[in-house]
Scaffold this active site. Structure first.
Site, mmCIF file in Angstrom:
data_model
loop_
_atom_site.group_PDB
_atom_site.id
_atom_site.type_symbol
_atom_site.label_atom_id
_atom_site.label_comp_id
_atom_site.label_asym_id
_atom_site.label_seq_id
_atom_site.Cartn_x
_atom_site.Cartn_y
_atom_site.Cartn_z
ATOM 1 N N HIS A 189 -26.160 0.142 27.380
ATOM 2 C CA HIS A 189 -26.051 0.494 25.968
ATOM 3 C C HIS A 189 -26.952 1.693 25.702
ATOM 4 O O HIS A 189 -28.153 1.639 25.953
ATOM 5 C CB HIS A 189 -26.457 -0.666 25.053
ATOM 6 N N CYS A 190 -26.376 2.775 25.213
ATOM 7 C CA CYS A 190 -27.119 4.010 24.977
ATOM 8 C C CYS A 190 -27.485 4.117 23.500
ATOM 9 O O CYS A 190 -26.601 4.228 22.639
ATOM 10 C CB CYS A 190 -26.278 5.221 25.416
ATOM 11 N N GLY A 191 -28.788 4.082 23.218
ATOM 12 C CA GLY A 191 -29.237 4.200 21.841
ATOM 13 C C GLY A 191 -28.946 5.560 21.240
ATOM 14 O O GLY A 191 -28.694 5.684 20.043
#
Length: 393
Positions: A189-191
């Protein structure tokens, strides 16, 4: 000279912090100040900050900080997306404001005013594609197709059901607790994107990293050429040697040219340093993910394989130790033997060295071209994907 020493100290401090943050966990830095600084940057500083807030403002303020942390780190939010847009917008604005007046110049043509804007625009388009594209959401309507597309390897993936979505969990998928959905071929998951990186948008993510790395290199080179052009147009070296009597050698000219650059083009120099550092970070990140794609592995699977190999190694060592202990007990209960010499016992091979080496058997690695084709043209985007049906039980 004081300015030069200040610049050198600033560069050394910046380099130390960057190396500590990125490489502080490497074995070579174990037990060194680099490792301790890494721990302080990643964990210690925030812990001290929480203690300070609790001591000065009370437990309510500390709870507020923790709730903000949960909101920013454990739930979908656009904070980092806004920060990205601010960074790229502010950087381009300062480049335009400080350097476009020198274009066209001695080395750069006027076309770079427009190519730079186009390059930034493409970078933002790739950012939007990665942020708002479907990463490969697994739903009840397509789970049967994903189950056929990604078979279980029965090593790190076994048949099971997602406890949250209540649907079968295809191999290589994972339920993201932040997005609250199952994602096929889940990477992470890429912030920065406020989105998961999965089967359908890994290609956009790789393109984003590569393009922004090249964009930073382009910007740094363009600024260097602008400064070199100004140095040529203003005949700085000629003036220093003829009018000020400075020796015509690199060692004599370098301090005076550096002082002139710092006094006249400090903004361009700071932008160059910033772009070079960011380009190096992006190059390393792109190289890591490109290597994963070439071997058809994900970041999530990397951690799974590390856990599996560690578990298998410990299991093998336990078996060998048990066998060695059993053999030792049997030898003690048997006939008495001559005591082994200290020299021979020192060079004797340890039973643990005979334990089997655990190898990584990646079932999904099907070769360079097939792996790249799967990333560029995901399985779920192909016409054959929607035609597959699950086998009857």
């Amino acid at each position: 000279m004081a300015v030069n020493w200040l610049l050198i100290c600033h560069g050394l401090v910046t380099l130390t912090v960057v190396i500590s943050f990125l490489c502080g966990q490497w074995p070579i830095f174990q037990g060194t100040p680099i490792e301790r600084l890494h721990h302080f940057i990643t964990f210690g500083a925030y812990d001290y900050f929480l203690r300070f807030v609790g001591f000065v403002f009370g437990d309510k303020a500390r709870s507020l900080v923790l709730s903000i942390e949960r909101c920013c780190c454990d739930r979908p939010n656009p904070v980092l997306q806004v920060i990205y847009l601010v960074i790229i917008g502010a950087t381009y604005y300062y480049i335009v404001k400080s350097s476009f007046r020198y274009i066209p110049g001695y080395y750069l043509g006027e076309v770079h005013k427009y190519t730079s804007l186009l390059a930034v625009g493409i970078g933002i388009v790739l950012f939007l594609l990665t942020s708002f594209s479907d990463p490969g959401t697994v739903k009840a309507g397509n789970v049967s197709e994903y189950l056929l597309a990604y078979p279980y390897d029965n090593i790190i993936y076994t048949e099971k059901e997602c406890s949250t979505c209540k649907i079968p969990k295809p191999a290589r998928s994972k339920h993201c607790s932040i997005c609250n959905r199952c994602v096929a071929r889940f990477d992470h998951h890429c912030g920065w994107m406020n989105n998961c990186i999965g089967e359908r948008n890994t290609r956009y993510f790789l393109a984003f990293l590569l393009w922004h790395c090249l964009l930073c290199i382009y910007g740094a080179i363009a600024l260097a050429l602008i400064i070199a052009g100004r140095l040529k147009e203003l005949r700085v070296v000629y003036i220093l040697t003829v009018y000020y009597g400075v020796g015509n050698s690199f060692r004599s000219l370098a301090p005076h040219v550096a002082q002139w650059l710092l006094s006249s083009y400090n903004t361009q120099l700071l932008l160059m340093v910033f772009l070079v550092i960011v380009s190096l970070l992006l190059a390393g990140f792109f190289g890591y993910h490109a290597n994963l794609c070439l071997t058809n592995t994900t970041t999530n699977e990397t951690f799974k394989w590390e856990d599996y190999i560690s578990w298998q190694r410990n299991l093998n060592e336990a078996r060998v130790s048990a066998a060695a202990l059993k053999a030792s007990i049997s030898g003690m209960s048997g006939e008495a033997k001559h005591p082994e010499s200290k020299c021979k016992s020192f060079f004797r091979r340890s039973p643990l060295e005979d334990s089997q080496v655990v190898a990584k058997e990646n079932k999904y690695d099907k070769g360079f071209y097939h792996n790249m084709f799967e990333v560029l043209f995901p399985l779920s985007t192909r016409p054959s994907f929607s035609k597959t049906k699950s086998k009857p039980s």
